[in-house]
Design an enzyme around this catalytic site. Structure first.
Site, PDB file in Angstrom:
ATOM      1  CG  ASP A 237       4.337  -4.919  -2.373  1.00  0.00           C
ATOM      2  OD1 ASP A 237       4.270  -4.997  -3.707  1.00  0.00           O
ATOM      3  OD2 ASP A 237       3.649  -4.926  -1.344  1.00  0.00           O
ATOM      4  CG  ASP A 254       2.979  -1.503   4.135  1.00  0.00           C
ATOM      5  OD1 ASP A 254       2.845  -1.457   5.192  1.00  0.00           O
ATOM      6  OD2 ASP A 254       2.195  -1.417   3.282  1.00  0.00           O
TER       7      ASP A 254
END
Length: 341
Positions: A237, A254
């Site tokens: 991502d 993340d």
């Protein structure tokens, strides 16, 4: 915003993507079931504090037990307010304590002190919501990850596995020489890690800053992508929203969804990362081709012996089942023009 974007030095052994991760019950689960008297007092105290009054959906009893265990073990001394709040997780600032298992002496998570952890260091406490997390989205990244074979299908098990997965991914990335928040401890659905920046002056995401050195920033990003790949990981991502700038460093954040190169959707995730990164830096005035970026990321590591044709270990860290799902090849939806790395 002018930055130097200093690269980190990788460790020799970034880790093994085939290593099974323990997602069984922890002491926090046992505390929650036992209804320990001190835990009950802790639960009442923390729910009465101002910063947690609006966090009922985050701090259920089992999550409070995990926080309580982290406090008991010395990873957290005191809580502050929320740094960020999302649908799946909230991040809180906290003061880290003198834990038994400490971050590396002199590291940023240790407060930079030569003797190890300093009590005043700020840490980030990331709490995943079990009830409101996107269960199906998480399963897409967990299913096919060799570290989580046989993971239960209930929401609780998936969220707990996801939290442990993020901790393991951060450890692997850091050892591979990728600048990420340093992981400190994990309990159940609660992750303690280095707080990059400060709660009052948070580090800015790449999309929020004026990058005066886009060429240098791009070189750092693509090198970090390659190091992740050679350590057996794909971010999954990666974009300008998952990279931050702090004190001359570009930090990748993340990593909860990061998968191994043997994940069945690894090729698709890598292609998406390359397209996102290429699109951002193209807008910054650099001509970046996502296919060229992918070729750079998946280039096999040179063989230390110097013998031609041996190709090094690439990003696979060794194949199983014929390398099925390895990211060096094209995803099934592509034409298959690239060779399998």
């Amino acid at each position: 915003m002018s930055e130097e974007f200093v690269l980190l030095e990788p460790d020799d052994q970034p880790g093994d993507e085939w290593e099974q991760l323990d997602v069984s019950d922890t002491e926090a689960d046992r505390i929650a079931r036992r209804q320990d008297r001190e835990f009950d007092e802790f639960r009442k105290r923390i729910k009465d504090t101002e910063q947690f009054k609006l966090q009922e959906s985050v701090f259920d009893d089992a999550t409070l037990a995990a926080v309580y265990k982290l406090v008991q073990d010395g990873y957290v001394d005191a809580f502050g307010g929320p740094v960020s709040t999302g649908k799946e997780a909230s991040v809180f600032e906290a003061l880290g304590g003198q834990a038994g298992e400490r971050p590396e002496p002199g590291s940023k998570a240790a407060g930079g002190g030569p003797e190890g952890v300093t009590p005043e260091r700020e840490v980030a406490v990331k709490v995943y919501r079990i009830n409101s997390s996107n269960f199906r989205h998480m399963r897409e990244y967990l299913e096919g990850d060799p570290r989580f074979e046989g993971i239960a299908s209930d929401k609780k098990a998936v969220v707990l596995a996801w939290t442990r997965k993020e901790f393991a991914n951060l450890e692997r990335a850091r050892k591979a020489g990728v600048r990420v928040p340093e992981p400190i401890a994990v309990q159940r659905n609660v992750l303690v890690m280095e707080l990059v920046g400060h709660a009052e002056d948070r580090a800015r995401r790449l999309n929020e800053v004026d990058v005066e050195n886009p060429e240098t920033a791009y070189e750092v990003v693509r090198e970090y992508m390659r190091r992740l790949y050679r350590a057996g990981l794909i971010h999954g991502d990666l974009s300008e929203y998952n990279m931050i700038i702090h004190e001359g460093e570009l930090v990748v954040i993340d990593l909860g969804q990061a998968v191994t190169v043997h994940h069945p959707n690894a090729g698709e995730f890598l292609q998406r990362d390359c397209e996102n990164v290429a699109a951002f830096f193209t807008r910054e005035g650099i001509d970046v081709d996502p296919d060229d970026l992918r070729a750079y990321v998946t280039e096999p590591e040179p063989d230390p012996s110097g013998e031609p044709g041996s190709g090094g270990r690439g990003g696979a860290g060794g194949k199983r089942d014929g390398g099925k799902g390895e990211a060096g090849g094209e995803p099934e939806s592509k034409s298959g023009e690239e060779s399998d790395e």
